[in-house]
Design an enzyme around this catalytic site. Structure first.
Site, PDB file in Angstrom:
ATOM      1  CB  SER A   1      -5.800   1.487  13.721  1.00  0.00           C
ATOM      2  OG  SER A   1      -6.588   2.637  14.014  1.00  0.00           O
TER       3      SER A   1
ATOM      4  CE  LYS B   1      -5.646  -0.997  10.051  1.00  0.00           C
ATOM      5  NZ  LYS B   1      -4.395  -1.421   9.520  1.00  0.00           N
TER       6      LYS B   1
ATOM      7  N   GLY C   1       0.744  -1.274  -0.022  1.00  0.00           N
ATOM      8  CA  GLY C   1      -0.217   0.104  -0.056  1.00  0.00           C
ATOM      9  C   GLY C   1       1.050   1.310   0.035  1.00  0.00           C
ATOM     10  CB  ALA C   2       4.337   1.835  -1.032  1.00  0.00           C
ATOM     11  CB  SER C   3       0.234   3.821  -4.678  1.00  0.00           C
ATOM     12  OG  SER C   3      -1.030   3.422  -3.947  1.00  0.00           O
ATOM     13  NE  ARG C   4      -4.622   5.558  -3.035  1.00  0.00           N
ATOM     14  CZ  ARG C   4      -5.468   5.321  -2.094  1.00  0.00           C
ATOM     15  NH1 ARG C   4      -5.745   6.446  -1.342  1.00  0.00           N
ATOM     16  NH2 ARG C   4      -6.292   4.200  -2.015  1.00  0.00           N
TER      17      ARG C   4
ATOM     18  CB  ALA D   1     -12.542  -7.155  14.685  1.00  0.00           C
TER      19      ALA D   1
ATOM     20  CB  ILE E   1      -2.584   9.683   9.759  1.00  0.00           C
ATOM     21  CG1 ILE E   1      -2.174   9.051  10.951  1.00  0.00           C
ATOM     22  CG2 ILE E   1      -1.538  10.250   9.017  1.00  0.00           C
ATOM     23  CD1 ILE E   1      -1.180   9.598  12.175  1.00  0.00           C
TER      24      ILE E   1
ATOM     25  CE1 TYR F   1      -8.850   0.636   9.366  1.00  0.00           C
ATOM     26  CE2 TYR F   1      -8.735   1.363  11.181  1.00  0.00           C
ATOM     27  CZ  TYR F   1      -8.076   1.237  10.019  1.00  0.00           C
ATOM     28  OH  TYR F   1      -7.036   2.050   9.961  1.00  0.00           O
TER      29      TYR F   1
HETATM   30  P1  NAP Z   1      -4.977   5.289   2.102  1.00  0.00           P
HETATM   31  O1  NAP Z   1      -4.433   6.648   1.922  1.00  0.00           O
HETATM   32  O2  NAP Z   1      -6.327   4.931   1.806  1.00  0.00           O
HETATM   33  O3  NAP Z   1      -3.947   4.348   1.066  1.00  0.00           O
HETATM   34  C1  NAP Z   1      -4.337   2.761   1.179  1.00  0.00           C
HETATM   35  C2  NAP Z   1      -3.092   2.279   0.266  1.00  0.00           C
HETATM   36  O4  NAP Z   1      -3.290   0.786   0.321  1.00  0.00           O
HETATM   37  C3  NAP Z   1      -3.062   2.600  -1.064  1.00  0.00           C
HETATM   38  O5  NAP Z   1      -1.667   2.468  -1.599  1.00  0.00           O
HETATM   39  C4  NAP Z   1      -3.801   1.479  -1.775  1.00  0.00           C
HETATM   40  O6  NAP Z   1      -3.510   1.216  -3.190  1.00  0.00           O
HETATM   41  C5  NAP Z   1      -3.436   0.227  -0.999  1.00  0.00           C
HETATM   42  N1  NAP Z   1      -4.417  -0.834  -0.855  1.00  0.00           N
HETATM   43  C6  NAP Z   1      -5.512  -0.919  -0.296  1.00  0.00           C
HETATM   44  N2  NAP Z   1      -6.198  -2.349  -0.649  1.00  0.00           N
HETATM   45  C7  NAP Z   1      -5.166  -2.980  -1.148  1.00  0.00           C
HETATM   46  C8  NAP Z   1      -4.852  -4.166  -1.670  1.00  0.00           C
HETATM   47  N3  NAP Z   1      -5.971  -5.255  -1.239  1.00  0.00           N
HETATM   48  N4  NAP Z   1      -3.725  -4.929  -1.799  1.00  0.00           N
HETATM   49  C9  NAP Z   1      -2.650  -3.749  -2.156  1.00  0.00           C
HETATM   50  N5  NAP Z   1      -2.752  -2.606  -1.846  1.00  0.00           N
HETATM   51  C10 NAP Z   1      -3.874  -2.102  -1.287  1.00  0.00           C
HETATM   52  O7  NAP Z   1      -4.650   4.634   3.571  1.00  0.00           O
HETATM   53  P2  NAP Z   1      -3.399   5.537   4.439  1.00  0.00           P
HETATM   54  O8  NAP Z   1      -4.384   6.272   5.393  1.00  0.00           O
HETATM   55  O9  NAP Z   1      -2.298   5.701   4.040  1.00  0.00           O
HETATM   56  O10 NAP Z   1      -3.594   3.824   5.649  1.00  0.00           O
HETATM   57  C11 NAP Z   1      -2.282   3.218   5.402  1.00  0.00           C
HETATM   58  C12 NAP Z   1      -2.783   2.172   6.720  1.00  0.00           C
HETATM   59  O11 NAP Z   1      -2.688   2.841   7.957  1.00  0.00           O
HETATM   60  C13 NAP Z   1      -3.579   1.480   6.573  1.00  0.00           C
HETATM   61  O12 NAP Z   1      -3.462  -0.070   7.167  1.00  0.00           O
HETATM   62  C14 NAP Z   1      -4.453   2.152   7.623  1.00  0.00           C
HETATM   63  O13 NAP Z   1      -5.550   1.180   8.164  1.00  0.00           O
HETATM   64  C15 NAP Z   1      -3.744   2.549   8.610  1.00  0.00           C
HETATM   65  N6  NAP Z   1      -3.998   3.686   9.413  1.00  0.00           N
HETATM   66  C16 NAP Z   1      -4.334   4.945   8.931  1.00  0.00           C
HETATM   67  C17 NAP Z   1      -4.858   5.734   9.766  1.00  0.00           C
HETATM   68  C18 NAP Z   1      -5.310   7.274   9.153  1.00  0.00           C
HETATM   69  O14 NAP Z   1      -5.804   8.162  10.085  1.00  0.00           O
HETATM   70  N7  NAP Z   1      -5.024   7.554   7.722  1.00  0.00           N
HETATM   71  C19 NAP Z   1      -4.996   5.878  11.116  1.00  0.00           C
HETATM   72  C20 NAP Z   1      -4.649   4.578  11.720  1.00  0.00           C
HETATM   73  C21 NAP Z   1      -4.208   3.574  10.776  1.00  0.00           C
HETATM   74  P3  NAP Z   1      -4.424   1.541  -4.421  1.00  0.00           P
HETATM   75  O15 NAP Z   1      -4.909   2.990  -4.161  1.00  0.00           O
HETATM   76  O16 NAP Z   1      -3.910   0.936  -5.628  1.00  0.00           O
HETATM   77  O17 NAP Z   1      -5.858   0.626  -3.860  1.00  0.00           O
END
Ligand code: NAP
Length: 247
Positions: free
Chosen positions: A141, A158, A11-14, A156, A187, A154
């Protein structure tokens, strides 16, 4: 990390995954950028990694698809010979109150967020055991520790990641492989962009730092856990949440 390392970030694209890939990039390191479908975003990550002198490799696959995961890790091992660091970061949300939640919403979140981390970890464990070296960092999380109304699926998943982290840490430390988790609070990424202003205000009221975190805030903790300095740290959950939860 001074030696040349092969580092896989799912999930490193964004968002947080991109910040982790860029933070871990340095000359000599090979960064494998996984994503599911957003190729343009993944290319931006690759450019930022290259700017820091790291090697960038795009490796799209769905972490919830067992066959695709096995195939992708086979390819990565063939291309790079080893994997030193795995960051299980990819995750999704499908929020709903439990009374309204469809079993498909439950399954999608568990399959991606929890089973995906299991599948990717399983794929690197044997090569890491042979190398007698490895770092696995799982992104969980604050919600996995605190719970959150509307996110039972989510939370469960995490919380499951935390159990996975601690169990795998016990299985692998004798082989010089550490397994830790980072638990971000709220975040600023696409995942939280959907929150209403009202929801953001009420969140801010719970955060002593009085701001949402940045992906870079999280990436710094991942960098430490992936580093040589953290060789005696395993089975831990590092909370990065501006003081919102102190676990
Ligand atoms: P995000 O901006 O929505 O980015 C999600 C990333 O995961 C994208 O690169 C997406 O790629 C990839 N992805 C999703 N489903 C996938 C799959 N089945 N296989 C491969 N890649 C997949 O999310 P984020 O906010 O950066 O979150 C990253 C992590 O941190 C997650 O585990 C999230 O639960 C955790 N987290 C986030 C927050 C927050 O507040 N943002 C807080 C706590 C924990 P595509 O675009 O190609 O699908």
């Amino acid at each position: 990390m001074s030696e040349k390392r092969v580092i896989v970030v799912t999930g490193a694209s964004r968002g947080i995954g991109r910040a982790i890939a860029v933070e871990l990039a340095e000359p000599g390191h090979q960064i494998v950028i996984n994503y599911r479908s957003g190729v343009a975003a993944a290319q931006k990550t690759a450019a930022a990694v290259a700017d820091k002198g790291g090697g960038a490799h795009l490796q799209p696959f769905d972490i919830a698809d067992e066959t695709a995961v096995k195939e992708a890790f086979k390819e990565m091992l063939k291309a790079h010979g080893r994997i030193d660091v795995l960051v299980n970061n990819a995750g999704i949300t499908r929020d709903n109150l439990l009374v309204l939640m469809k079993s498909a919403e439950w399954d999608e979140v568990i399959d991606t967020n929890l089973k995906g981390a299991f599948l990717c970890s399983q794929a690197v464990v044997k090569p890491m055991m042979r190398q007698k070296y490895g770092r696995i960092v799982n992104v969980t999380s604050v919600v996995g520790a605190m719970g959150n109304a509307g996110q039972s699926n989510y939370a469960a998943a995490k919380a499951g990641i935390i159990g996975l982290t601690r169990s795998l840490a016990r299985e692998l430390i004798s082989r010089n492989i550490t397994v830790n988790a980072v638990a971000p609070g709220f975040i600023e990424t696409d995942m939280t962009a959907a929150l209403t202003d009202k929801a953001k205000e009420s969140l801010l009221a719970q955060i002593p730092a009085a701001r949402l975190g940045t992906p870079e805030d999280v990436a710094g903790a991942v960098k430490y856990l992936a580093s040589e300095a953290a060789g005696y740290v395993t089975g831990q959950v590092v909370h990065v949440n501006g003081g919102m939860f102190m676990g």
